[in-house]
Design a protein around this motif. Sequence first.
Motif, mmCIF file in Angstrom:
data_model
loop_
_atom_site.group_PDB
_atom_site.id
_atom_site.type_symbol
_atom_site.label_atom_id
_atom_site.label_comp_id
_atom_site.label_asym_id
_atom_site.label_seq_id
_atom_site.Cartn_x
_atom_site.Cartn_y
_atom_site.Cartn_z
ATOM 1 N N GLY A 143 0.828 -1.214 0.000
ATOM 2 C CA GLY A 143 0.000 0.000 0.000
ATOM 3 C C GLY A 143 0.858 1.258 0.000
ATOM 4 N N ARG A 144 1.928 1.233 0.802
ATOM 5 C CA ARG A 144 2.796 2.399 0.902
ATOM 6 C C ARG A 144 3.516 2.645 -0.424
ATOM 7 N N LEU A 145 3.959 1.559 -1.086
ATOM 8 C CA LEU A 145 4.643 1.720 -2.378
ATOM 9 C C LEU A 145 3.701 2.340 -3.411
ATOM 10 N N LYS A 146 2.453 1.862 -3.421
ATOM 11 C CA LYS A 146 1.442 2.411 -4.342
ATOM 12 C C LYS A 146 1.207 3.885 -4.066
ATOM 13 N N GLU A 147 0.993 4.168 -2.789
ATOM 14 C CA GLU A 147 0.680 5.527 -2.363
ATOM 15 C C GLU A 147 1.794 6.500 -2.766
ATOM 16 N N LYS A 148 3.033 6.053 -2.606
ATOM 17 C CA LYS A 148 4.172 6.939 -2.896
ATOM 18 C C LYS A 148 4.656 6.785 -4.333
ATOM 19 N N GLN A 149 3.983 5.912 -5.098
ATOM 20 C CA GLN A 149 4.348 5.714 -6.501
ATOM 21 C C GLN A 149 5.810 5.326 -6.666
ATOM 22 N N LEU A 150 6.240 4.357 -5.885
ATOM 23 C CA LEU A 150 7.638 3.925 -5.942
ATOM 24 C C LEU A 150 7.741 2.494 -6.462
ATOM 25 N N GLU B 140 5.837 -12.924 -1.505
ATOM 26 C CA GLU B 140 4.768 -12.335 -0.671
ATOM 27 C C GLU B 140 4.239 -11.034 -1.271
ATOM 28 N N LEU B 141 5.164 -10.249 -1.785
ATOM 29 C CA LEU B 141 4.755 -8.949 -2.316
ATOM 30 C C LEU B 141 3.953 -9.101 -3.609
ATOM 31 N N THR B 142 4.335 -10.077 -4.448
ATOM 32 C CA THR B 142 3.592 -10.276 -5.702
ATOM 33 C C THR B 142 2.269 -11.005 -5.456
ATOM 34 N N ALA B 143 2.054 -11.492 -4.248
ATOM 35 C CA ALA B 143 0.754 -12.113 -3.934
ATOM 36 C C ALA B 143 -0.345 -11.062 -3.904
ATOM 37 N N ILE B 144 0.043 -9.813 -3.751
ATOM 38 C CA ILE B 144 -0.945 -8.742 -3.647
ATOM 39 C C ILE B 144 -1.277 -8.236 -5.047
ATOM 40 N N PRO B 145 -2.562 -8.255 -5.430
ATOM 41 C CA PRO B 145 -2.904 -7.858 -6.799
ATOM 42 C C PRO B 145 -2.601 -6.386 -7.059
ATOM 43 N N GLY B 146 -2.358 -6.084 -8.318
ATOM 44 C CA GLY B 146 -2.189 -4.689 -8.721
ATOM 45 C C GLY B 146 -0.839 -4.107 -8.391
ATOM 46 N N MET B 147 0.163 -4.957 -8.116
ATOM 47 C CA MET B 147 1.477 -4.442 -7.752
ATOM 48 C C MET B 147 2.453 -4.411 -8.927
ATOM 49 N N SER B 148 1.989 -4.795 -10.127
ATOM 50 C CA SER B 148 2.960 -4.923 -11.218
ATOM 51 C C SER B 148 3.654 -3.603 -11.552
ATOM 52 N N ALA B 149 2.990 -2.477 -11.307
ATOM 53 C CA ALA B 149 3.635 -1.191 -11.590
ATOM 54 C C ALA B 149 4.686 -0.844 -10.536
ATOM 55 N N HIS B 150 4.707 -1.583 -9.431
ATOM 56 C CA HIS B 150 5.592 -1.206 -8.326
ATOM 57 C C HIS B 150 6.677 -2.233 -8.007
ATOM 58 N N ILE B 151 6.554 -3.411 -8.597
ATOM 59 C CA ILE B 151 7.588 -4.425 -8.377
ATOM 60 C C ILE B 151 8.305 -4.642 -9.698
ATOM 61 N N LYS B 152 9.554 -4.231 -9.752
ATOM 62 C CA LYS B 152 10.298 -4.420 -10.993
ATOM 63 C C LYS B 152 10.688 -5.880 -11.152
ATOM 64 N N GLY B 153 11.097 -6.494 -10.067
ATOM 65 C CA GLY B 153 11.516 -7.886 -10.120
ATOM 66 C C GLY B 153 12.671 -8.107 -9.190
ATOM 67 N N GLY B 154 13.466 -9.138 -9.472
ATOM 68 C CA GLY B 154 14.580 -9.395 -8.581
ATOM 69 C C GLY B 154 15.330 -10.636 -8.966
#
Lengths: 411, 411
Positions: free
Chosen positions: A265-272, A288-302
């Motif tokens: 939520g914080r990453l989305k909110e801060k657009q990071l 765990e982080l990719t389990a949350i829907p709608g995070m593709s704009a905020h998780i580059k990968g790893g």
Amino acid sequence: MNAEIIAVGSELLLGQITNTNARFLSQHLAEIGVNIYYHTVVGDNEQRLEEAVKLAQKRADLIIFSGGLGPTKDDLTKETIARLIGTTLEYNEEALVSIQAYFDKTGRVMTENNKKQALVIKDSKVLANDNGMAPGMFAKSDGKYYMLLPGPPREMQPMFLNYGRPEILNVMEKVERIESRVLRFFGIGESALETEIDDILIKQTNPTIAPLAGDGEVTLRITAKHESPEEAVRMIQQAEDEILERVGHYFYGYGETTIAAELAGRLKEKQLTIAAAESLTGGLFLGELTAIPGMSAHIKGGVVCYTNEVKEHVVGVKKETLTKYGAISRECAKELAEKIRQLCGSDIGIGFTGVAGPAGLEGHEPGTVYLAIAAEGQETIVHPLKMAGSRDGVRKRSVRYGCHYLLQLLS
Amino acid sequence: MNAEIIAVGSELLLGQITNTNARFLSQHLAEIGVNIYYHTVVGDNEQRLEEAVKLAQKRADLIIFSGGLGPTKDDLTKETIARLIGTTLEYNEEALVSIQAYFDKTGRVMTENNKKQALVIKDSKVLANDNGMAPGMFAKSDGKYYMLLPGPPREMQPMFLNYGRPEILNVMEKVERIESRVLRFFGIGESALETEIDDILIKQTNPTIAPLAGDGEVTLRITAKHESPEEAVRMIQQAEDEILERVGHYFYGYGETTIAAELAGRLKEKQLTIAAAESLTGGLFLGELTAIPGMSAHIKGGVVCYTNEVKEHVVGVKKETLTKYGAISRECAKELAEKIRQLCGSDIGIGFTGVAGPAGLEGHEPGTVYLAIAAEGQETIVHPLKMAGSRDGVRKRSVRYGCHYLLQLLS
């Protein structure tokens, strides 16, 4: 009003299914101010069910049953209750029509035993089953209330919420509202938290404050009773403010959230955007982080860099760092965070390295973990951690510590 | 032997958590032939706990408690039992040392209330807690047995299996041996499996065969009763042979294993290394595989390639592939598997791409998944999958299908 929940079914006693109905009902009863002092599970056995009912009659005003309303011979809840309260069963026309309609709709032939499901306790209020065949019942006898609900959660839950709960509210003499709020903490143990707020815990009677430890974190449930819901909320807020003044540093969220969800939520909110290099956690953090829907704009990968080869050749950790300090080091963690950020082009990079166990590694004890966070225009911070517990526990807590420090950075 | 399970904790009565301990214990007690007639849940209230214990004393030989052993004031299980059986609590040296060691290791300061956890019922057998601080206890008084276990499942479960269950087996007067074996299947639904072996299921009375579906896989529990354990095992083997002749293709392991653990075993056995490129699974595959200790020689690592940028620039998927076919394609999966194998220098490479949901992506429905496996000297195989269910379910089943196809390749 005091209630007791009796779940009926041998499958529960054999451990084939979990009694999730008790939790569901308890949650919703607490919300409307009904106290629950006991849950009981009893098998499909008339004598033992009878004993459980007689006991509950002595200690509760309302007894809620789940299960044992089906078509088979071992379903005997309503028969037993009817007998114990000195009445009989009778066919309910509406239920019979609805059961017949169910068979017509599914194109199946109704066998004779299904009619049994339309038998209800005489003079009881029938609770419609919108998701199955067996109707529920609400009966009163000798000043006690009996609510009979079906066992399958997908039938029981809507029946209770739509038809059962209103009946209970209707008969409650004084609706004393219970409001509750759960505060979640990470990075502090249950006993340390309790020590910090000991005087607050002791003096409270309304609201009450209940600590609960679980899976590396601690929650506090604040529960207030008041006729006015607004007043109850105000009381809770006051207790929360007092608690957070002492231990707010460890607080991360309310209710059913997780620390990973809060971070998302914080990453989305801060657009990071974020990227991770995971050695000991092996993909768990991003998993765990990719389990949350709608995070593709905020998780580059790893990169999961389990070996030194991959740390060096894929992530780009310097060979000297690995030979001089080893993989389990501040220096390696720092480079993992910085290089993964560059490699994936993210705002934030996080690196995890350490020993999950059970064996030690490079002369380090299991539970030795270095976690580093690199961000634009900031010096990379390395958090050294020492953890006890199993391999699984060390890995999971490393992930949570990662979320915890990221949340602190972003607040 | 008859047992009763009493879970202690107001959080259960408030519906904050589900009583999964009762299910776990019931399952394992049923296996060793202990009958359970009641489950009870009672809050952190001494008087009501006392009532529940007195009642259980009348109807059971063994009472198993979970919860209420922690450091806080509302934890009162052992105090109550000790009083009811006319004894006291005393400090257990070993437990005290182990609690102190836990704090030393984590570098935290032990608060005074933690010492309370080392108090045990006098003359009871102490059950070590390998995953937490509060030890368990097994006490006998007036011909009744009392087993006290901690509430958190990750502490309670291993304690019960490793130390609790052996104590019970030890005191059971007549051990009517029940032997059981669980067969695990993946890639076939419960009803399809049942249809395949319907005639075997119907004719069996001893051994019994119970199918159970859960979490994308199916298990069959074969249970045989016989005075001679050897004979029981022979009966089980015979049933197993008959079943596997029909559905052996989907069988992957026995008992408490997982398909990832079986894959890990196979990689070790064959001395092979693996690497993974994970898009929709986001690290879950490697997260599960790295959960197994001793795999560092067999897991090279991998890349979580949530974005096309990372697929292209880190893993090395061709730009044309992504523009021409999209990321959700056979072609992308194939390159992910092949390139990650090259990048990490492993024997086997696996690539996951697809749509976990809840929304569709690139015109594909949620549940569309492509999984590819690349191995030395073999043509890369792409497995297209179509799955129903939640985001979480699609991701987890993708991981399992990955393990399933890898196991098939390696057998």
